[in-house]
Design a protein around this motif. Structure first.
Motif, PDB file in Angstrom:
ATOM      1  N   LEU A 177      33.649  15.266  29.142  1.00 30.50           N
ATOM      2  CA  LEU A 177      34.096  13.889  29.360  1.00 30.50           C
ATOM      3  C   LEU A 177      33.845  12.996  28.146  1.00 30.50           C
ATOM      4  N   SER A 178      32.959  13.406  27.254  1.00 28.34           N
ATOM      5  CA  SER A 178      32.717  12.585  26.065  1.00 28.34           C
ATOM      6  C   SER A 178      33.937  12.559  25.156  1.00 28.34           C
ATOM      7  N   TRP A 179      34.856  13.518  25.337  1.00 26.15           N
ATOM      8  CA  TRP A 179      36.077  13.587  24.529  1.00 26.15           C
ATOM      9  C   TRP A 179      37.267  12.912  25.213  1.00 26.15           C
ATOM     10  N   HIS A 180      37.047  12.291  26.354  1.00 28.77           N
ATOM     11  CA  HIS A 180      38.156  11.743  27.147  1.00 28.77           C
ATOM     12  C   HIS A 180      39.082  10.817  26.346  1.00 28.77           C
ATOM     13  N   PRO A 181      38.572   9.903  25.516  1.00 24.66           N
ATOM     14  CA  PRO A 181      39.481   8.980  24.825  1.00 24.66           C
ATOM     15  C   PRO A 181      40.433   9.644  23.840  1.00 24.66           C
ATOM     16  N   VAL A 182      40.141  10.884  23.422  1.00 25.19           N
ATOM     17  CA  VAL A 182      40.949  11.485  22.357  1.00 25.19           C
ATOM     18  C   VAL A 182      41.634  12.788  22.742  1.00 25.19           C
ATOM     19  N   GLN A 183      41.129  13.496  23.752  1.00 23.54           N
ATOM     20  CA  GLN A 183      41.680  14.832  24.029  1.00 23.54           C
ATOM     21  C   GLN A 183      43.144  14.772  24.439  1.00 23.54           C
ATOM     22  N   THR A 184      43.508  13.861  25.330  1.00 20.33           N
ATOM     23  CA  THR A 184      44.896  13.769  25.778  1.00 20.33           C
ATOM     24  C   THR A 184      45.827  13.399  24.630  1.00 20.33           C
ATOM     25  N   LYS A 185      45.388  12.485  23.778  1.00 14.85           N
ATOM     26  CA  LYS A 185      46.222  12.063  22.643  1.00 14.85           C
ATOM     27  C   LYS A 185      46.419  13.207  21.655  1.00 14.85           C
ATOM     28  N   LEU A 186      45.358  13.937  21.351  1.00 11.10           N
ATOM     29  CA  LEU A 186      45.475  15.060  20.430  1.00 11.10           C
ATOM     30  C   LEU A 186      46.360  16.163  21.011  1.00 11.10           C
ATOM     31  N   ALA A 187      46.319  16.314  22.345  1.00 16.40           N
ATOM     32  CA  ALA A 187      47.082  17.378  23.010  1.00 16.40           C
ATOM     33  C   ALA A 187      48.582  17.127  22.981  1.00 16.40           C
ATOM     34  N   GLN A 188      49.014  15.973  22.534  1.00 19.56           N
ATOM     35  CA  GLN A 188      50.453  15.712  22.408  1.00 19.56           C
ATOM     36  C   GLN A 188      51.079  16.542  21.297  1.00 19.56           C
ATOM     37  N   THR A 189      50.268  16.988  20.354  1.00 15.37           N
ATOM     38  CA  THR A 189      50.809  17.749  19.225  1.00 15.37           C
ATOM     39  C   THR A 189      50.154  19.116  19.040  1.00 15.37           C
ATOM     40  N   MET A 190      49.146  19.443  19.834  1.00 15.57           N
ATOM     41  CA  MET A 190      48.455  20.722  19.657  1.00 15.57           C
ATOM     42  C   MET A 190      47.695  21.086  20.935  1.00 15.57           C
ATOM     43  N   ARG A 191      47.204  22.328  21.001  1.00 16.40           N
ATOM     44  CA  ARG A 191      46.353  22.708  22.122  1.00 16.40           C
ATOM     45  C   ARG A 191      44.922  22.308  21.789  1.00 16.40           C
ATOM     46  N   VAL A 192      44.263  21.644  22.761  1.00 19.89           N
ATOM     47  CA  VAL A 192      42.913  21.118  22.555  1.00 19.89           C
ATOM     48  C   VAL A 192      42.030  21.575  23.716  1.00 19.89           C
ATOM     49  N   CYS A 193      40.956  22.261  23.407  1.00 20.18           N
ATOM     50  CA  CYS A 193      40.052  22.790  24.434  1.00 20.18           C
ATOM     51  C   CYS A 193      38.646  22.234  24.240  1.00 20.18           C
ATOM     52  N   ALA A 194      38.109  21.643  25.311  1.00 22.30           N
ATOM     53  CA  ALA A 194      36.710  21.236  25.358  1.00 22.30           C
ATOM     54  C   ALA A 194      35.997  22.106  26.383  1.00 22.30           C
TER      55      ALA A 194
END
Length: 370
Positions: free
Chosen positions: A78-95
């Motif tokens: 959850l500490s990545w919440h502000p950025v994970q969705t935005k980054l996932a618009q152009t790439m796969r992002v796994c926390a």
């Protein structure tokens, strides 16, 4: 005299009975509230079996390489919440959540960075997520992603360090380093047994919203629920036990990353001497000691940027330690620009980075603006 002794004995027994009943009630309260929290806030990702325990993995987006997010001390996905969705618009992002943190199963013993890295590698493999990876490590997570690279260099295409901890922290030159970490360890060690009987929860000691936060209310509620778990307190105690090994002057410096593409993001508020002095004076701390700490932290960040001959170092102004929350847009812009050249290559060949725009903008003490 015999009567007085019997009376005192009855008082002691009565007090002991009250203490036992109170403890039992606290344990029941903590157990029931933890179960209710887990029902109210189910894991957003998948539970993957790793060496006999279940670890929580939360992936968004698609493409290659995969951006892997490694959180800091005591933190979770959850500490990545502000950025994970935005980054996932152009790439796969796994926390993911390390053992005992977030939604992952607990373990009883402390584990070294090399073991953390092996667990992560097994987690990704068991989840069917193939390399290459770009590893993003915040704070203590920076040590873990570097340990991952040194064990699995062929799987690592680049590293992003987000106000990362240095292997030789807590700063050998800092006068109060040993006391600061000893005090922190004692506080957490006390918090662990108190969490078992529900006092940490009742007193709001672990609440995630104790400071102004950019996180939405529902995320703060979930984060508070997770941080109130007894497993979380135990996991933090274990991680601090390993961190304190850095107090040993014989601790080796971080190993070279060769020419691996490296992006270092440093929190501007923590190395700004004027801001540090004002905050120290306001809070009653020793101004010169806090300014000395800021200089050491800046030197450590500079040292991390020199680990690779292919690196960019960005000072993120107006940001505290949680850059991905305090300056989410700048974080997304910098990481996206860093990762862009890799995503343009089929199969993620090589470890070169042609990111001229980032190289030109990430000047000393500068701000990156995509």
């Amino acid at each position: 005299m015999k009567f007085a002794w019997r009376r005192r004995s009855r008082y002691w027994l009565f007090g002991l009975a009250i203490a036992c009943l109170t403890t039992l009630a606290g344990v029941v309260y903590q157990t029931e509230r933890t179960a209710a929290d887990l029902a109210a806030f189910p894991p957003p990702g998948r539970m993957i079996s790793v060496n006999g325990m279940n670890l929580h993995l939360y992936c968004l987006g698609s493409g290659t390489p995969t951006l892997v997010l490694e959180a800091g001390l005591g933190e979770n996905v959850l500490s990545w919440h502000p950025v994970q969705t935005k980054l996932a618009q152009t790439m796969r992002v796994c926390a993911y959540d390390r053992p005992g943190l977030g939604w992952s199963d607990p373990i009883d013993t402390a584990i070294q960075p090399e073991e953390v890295a092996k667990n992560l590698h097994t987690l990704l493999n068991n989840a069917g997520i193939a390399p290459p990876f770009i590893l993003v490590g915040h704070s203590r997570g920076g040590i873990y992603v570097r340990a991952f690279y040194h064990q699995f260099p062929d799987d690592t295409q680049g590293i992003v360090l987000v106000d990362s901890t240095h292997e030789q922290s807590p700063m050998h030159q800092y006068l109060y380093a040993a006391w600061d970490y000893r005090k922190q360890a004692m506080q957490i060690a006390v918090a662990e047994p108190l969490s078992r009987i529900g006092l940490v929860r009742l007193l709001g000691i672990a609440d995630a919203d104790r400071r102004p936060s950019p996180l939405p209310a529902e995320i703060l509620a979930a984060k508070t629920a997770l941080q109130n778990r007894t497993d979380t307190a135990r996991a933090v105690v274990n991680e601090i036990a390993v961190m304190r090994e850095g107090l040993d002057p014989a601790t080796p410096p971080p190993d070279s990353l060769g020419n691996l593409p490296l992006l270092v993001l440093t929190a501007g508020n923590l190395v700004d001497p004027d801001l540090i002095a004002r905050e120290a004076a306001r809070s009653g701390k020793v101004v010169e000691a806090e300014k000395a700490l800021a200089r050491i932290q800046q030197a450590e960040q500079d040292d991390l940027a020199r680990l690779s001959s292919n690196s960019w170092h960005i000072l993120v102004r107006n940001s505290g330690h949680f850059i991905m929350q305090d300056q989410a847009d700048e974080f997304v812009g910098a990481v996206s620009e860093f990762a862009k050249p890799f995503s343009l290559k089929s199969g993620g060949e090589g470890q070169t980075n042609d990111n001229a725009g980032l190289a030109q903008t990430a000047v000393q003490a500068g701000e990156f603006k995509p």
